[in-house]
Design a protein around this motif. Structure first.
Motif, short mmCIF file in Angstrom:
data_model
loop_
_atom_site.label_atom_id
_atom_site.label_comp_id
_atom_site.label_asym_id
_atom_site.label_seq_id
_atom_site.Cartn_x
_atom_site.Cartn_y
_atom_site.Cartn_z
N GLY A 60 0.80 -1.22 0.00
CA GLY A 60 0.00 0.00 0.00
C GLY A 60 0.83 1.27 0.00
O GLY A 60 0.32 2.33 0.34
N ARG A 79 -4.96 13.32 -0.17
CA ARG A 79 -4.59 11.91 0.06
C ARG A 79 -5.83 11.02 0.05
O ARG A 79 -5.79 9.90 -0.47
CB ARG A 79 -3.84 11.76 1.38
CG ARG A 79 -2.44 12.35 1.33
CD ARG A 79 -1.59 11.87 2.48
NE ARG A 79 -2.15 12.18 3.79
CZ ARG A 79 -1.89 13.27 4.49
NH1 ARG A 79 -1.07 14.18 4.01
NH2 ARG A 79 -2.44 13.47 5.66
N THR A 83 -6.77 7.67 -2.49
CA THR A 83 -7.05 6.31 -2.01
C THR A 83 -8.47 5.85 -2.31
O THR A 83 -8.79 4.68 -2.08
CB THR A 83 -6.81 6.21 -0.49
OG1 THR A 83 -7.62 7.18 0.18
CG2 THR A 83 -5.35 6.45 -0.15
N TYR A 92 -7.68 -1.92 -0.47
CA TYR A 92 -6.86 -0.98 0.29
C TYR A 92 -5.64 -1.68 0.88
O TYR A 92 -5.74 -2.76 1.44
CB TYR A 92 -7.70 -0.33 1.40
CG TYR A 92 -7.03 0.85 2.06
CD1 TYR A 92 -6.84 2.03 1.36
CD2 TYR A 92 -6.59 0.77 3.37
CE1 TYR A 92 -6.23 3.11 1.95
CE2 TYR A 92 -5.97 1.86 3.97
CZ TYR A 92 -5.79 3.02 3.25
OH TYR A 92 -5.16 4.09 3.83
N ASN A 93 -4.47 -1.06 0.75
CA ASN A 93 -3.17 -1.58 1.22
C ASN A 93 -2.79 -2.92 0.58
O ASN A 93 -2.09 -3.72 1.19
CB ASN A 93 -3.14 -1.71 2.75
CG ASN A 93 -3.01 -0.37 3.43
OD1 ASN A 93 -2.61 0.61 2.81
ND2 ASN A 93 -3.36 -0.31 4.69
N ARG A 114 -5.65 9.95 -9.14
CA ARG A 114 -6.82 9.09 -8.90
C ARG A 114 -7.31 8.46 -10.20
O ARG A 114 -7.62 7.27 -10.24
CB ARG A 114 -7.94 9.89 -8.25
CG ARG A 114 -9.18 9.04 -7.99
CD ARG A 114 -10.27 9.81 -7.32
NE ARG A 114 -11.02 10.59 -8.29
CZ ARG A 114 -12.18 11.18 -8.02
NH1 ARG A 114 -12.70 11.13 -6.81
NH2 ARG A 114 -12.80 11.87 -8.94
#
Length: 164
Positions: A60, A79, A83, A92-93, A114
């Protein structure tokens, strides 16, 4: 009279006509696009900013222009914007992101990153395309700054009127 005879067909006839139309055919199958290192590449754009994004499986970590994302994009809102594709895709991650951004300001650059991440995720895992498309992350935001016109102070603002 011939028109009414044509309209009084059975439903089976209509089903055959509808099946022949291009809209009724199956959705296209997208192929996985990865390089020799197992990365997927995509370009994202927003306003004047252009982001070149590489996505690969990892922990991530997001690197923008050789710097960590929390240093390059200091504002939490930017940020969060970056994400969003991972949260929508429920990844996610799970991916490391390396990107280079040029042009525009920080907000436009975050939007470009993005957009690039979303497109790169689709190249890596085509099954995520539907979720990202519904969220609107694959659509390039075409809004740009309007150009200045002659006889105007800005794009639309007139000069101050003087009565005397």
């Amino acid at each position: 009279m011939s028109e009414t005879q044509e309209l009084t067909g059975t439903l089976a006839d209509l089903k055959g006509v509808v099946a022949d139309t291009p809209l009724a055919q199956e959705a296209p199958v997208y192929e996985v696009k990865r390089d020799a290192q197992g990365r997927s590449y995509a370009t994202g754009r927003r306003k004047d900013a252009v982001a070149r994004v590489w996505v690969k499986p990892g922990k991530g970590e997001i690197t923008v222009n050789g710097r960590p994302v929390n240093i390059y994009f200091a504002r939490p809102v930017l940020r969060m914007l970056i994400t969003q594709p991972f949260l929508v895709a429920d990844r996610y991650n799970q991916f490391d992101v390396y990107c280079t951004v040029s042009g525009g300001g920080l907000s436009g650059q975050a939007g470009a990153v993005r957009h690039g991440i979303s497109r790169a995720l689709c190249n890596y895992e085509p099954g995520l395309r539907k979720a990202l498309k519904v969220a609107g992350f694959l659509t390039r935001d075409a809004r740009v700054v309007e150009r200045k016109k002659y006889g105007k102070a800005k794009a639309r603002r007139s000069f101050q009127f003087s009565k005397r």
